[in-house]
Design a protein around this motif. Structure first.
Motif, short mmCIF file in Angstrom:
data_model
loop_
_atom_site.label_atom_id
_atom_site.label_comp_id
_atom_site.label_asym_id
_atom_site.label_seq_id
_atom_site.Cartn_x
_atom_site.Cartn_y
_atom_site.Cartn_z
N LYS A 208 -26.01 3.94 6.89
CA LYS A 208 -26.82 4.89 6.11
C LYS A 208 -26.39 6.33 6.45
O LYS A 208 -26.21 7.17 5.57
CB LYS A 208 -28.29 4.67 6.43
N GLU A 209 -26.17 6.57 7.75
CA GLU A 209 -25.74 7.90 8.21
C GLU A 209 -24.39 8.26 7.58
O GLU A 209 -24.20 9.39 7.12
CB GLU A 209 -25.62 7.88 9.73
N ILE A 210 -23.47 7.32 7.51
CA ILE A 210 -22.15 7.57 6.96
C ILE A 210 -22.23 7.83 5.45
O ILE A 210 -21.59 8.75 4.94
CB ILE A 210 -21.19 6.36 7.20
N MET A 211 -23.03 7.06 4.75
CA MET A 211 -23.10 7.20 3.30
C MET A 211 -23.87 8.45 2.86
O MET A 211 -23.69 8.93 1.75
CB MET A 211 -23.72 5.95 2.68
N GLU A 212 -24.72 9.00 3.73
CA GLU A 212 -25.51 10.18 3.37
C GLU A 212 -24.80 11.49 3.63
O GLU A 212 -25.20 12.52 3.12
CB GLU A 212 -26.84 10.20 4.14
N LEU B 277 -29.00 -1.44 14.02
CA LEU B 277 -28.07 -0.37 14.42
C LEU B 277 -26.97 -0.17 13.38
O LEU B 277 -26.63 0.96 13.02
CB LEU B 277 -27.43 -0.69 15.78
N SER B 278 -26.44 -1.29 12.88
CA SER B 278 -25.37 -1.23 11.88
C SER B 278 -25.88 -0.58 10.59
O SER B 278 -25.22 0.29 10.02
CB SER B 278 -24.83 -2.63 11.57
N ALA B 279 -27.06 -0.99 10.15
CA ALA B 279 -27.63 -0.44 8.92
C ALA B 279 -27.89 1.06 9.06
O ALA B 279 -27.61 1.85 8.15
CB ALA B 279 -28.92 -1.17 8.56
#
Length: 184
Positions: free
Chosen positions: A179-183, A173-175
């Protein structure tokens, strides 16, 4: 699943749900009504969730529109959003409130990722605490001769497997959220 483990499994599931709710409230540069979940409005002297006094919709990728059912609450809703920790200034046009989400800076993305990792780690600590409680219970059952030593070992092995499974889910879930935040 062993009946003795069922309650601990449910507690661990609840920990995951709490983490998912916390992640949903994290602002990812996109308009997401969940960021307002923790914001309460002073509605006739009672702290009330925004969702209870207004319709919240996503107008565009980065714009939330809040339409209060009672126009007299516009100022209170605007004030509540400004006072919250989401860090966005709402605009009030007299009938609706618009919340525009600015694009995230690289530095802000990294800060959010740190926050995500911290929340993930806190959830893992909660899971391990549930495991410790379970193991203490199993030792007490063994001491009072309600279960055998083999049963205790089996239960401890099973609770460890559950702990590993839930910690892995937290990592996933954290990963995914990072990933969502960085994209964005």
């Amino acid at each position: 699943m062993n009946e003795r483990l069922k309650a601990y499994n449910e507690k661990m599931e609840k920990t995951i749900r709490v983490l998912e709710n916390e992640f949903a409230a994290i602002r990812a540069g996109r308009a997401n009504p969940a960021v307002l979940d923790k914001v309460t409005v002073d509605y006739y002297g009672t702290p009330t969730p925004i969702q209870a006094v207004a319709a919240i919709s996503v107008a565009e990728a980065r714009i939330l529109v809040i339409q209060p059912w009672d126009k007299s609450t516009l100022k209170a809703i605007e004030k509540a959003i400004q006072a919250s920790d989401i860090g966005i200034n709402p605009t009030n046009d007299g009938s609706v409130i618009r919340v525009v989400f600015p694009p995230l800076t690289e530095e802000r993305r990294k800060d959010i990722c740190k926050q995500i990792r911290k929340q993930g780690e806190e959830s893992k600590v909660a899971i391990r605490s549930i495991r410790r409680d379970a193991n203490d219970k199993f030792k007490a059952l063994k001491k009072s001769s309600e279960i055998s030593e083999d049963d205790q070992k089996d239960l401890e092995d099973e609770i460890q497997k559950l702990t590993d499974k839930f910690c892995k889910r937290i990592d996933e879930l954290s990963a995914k959220k990072e990933k969502e935040i960085m994209e964005v």
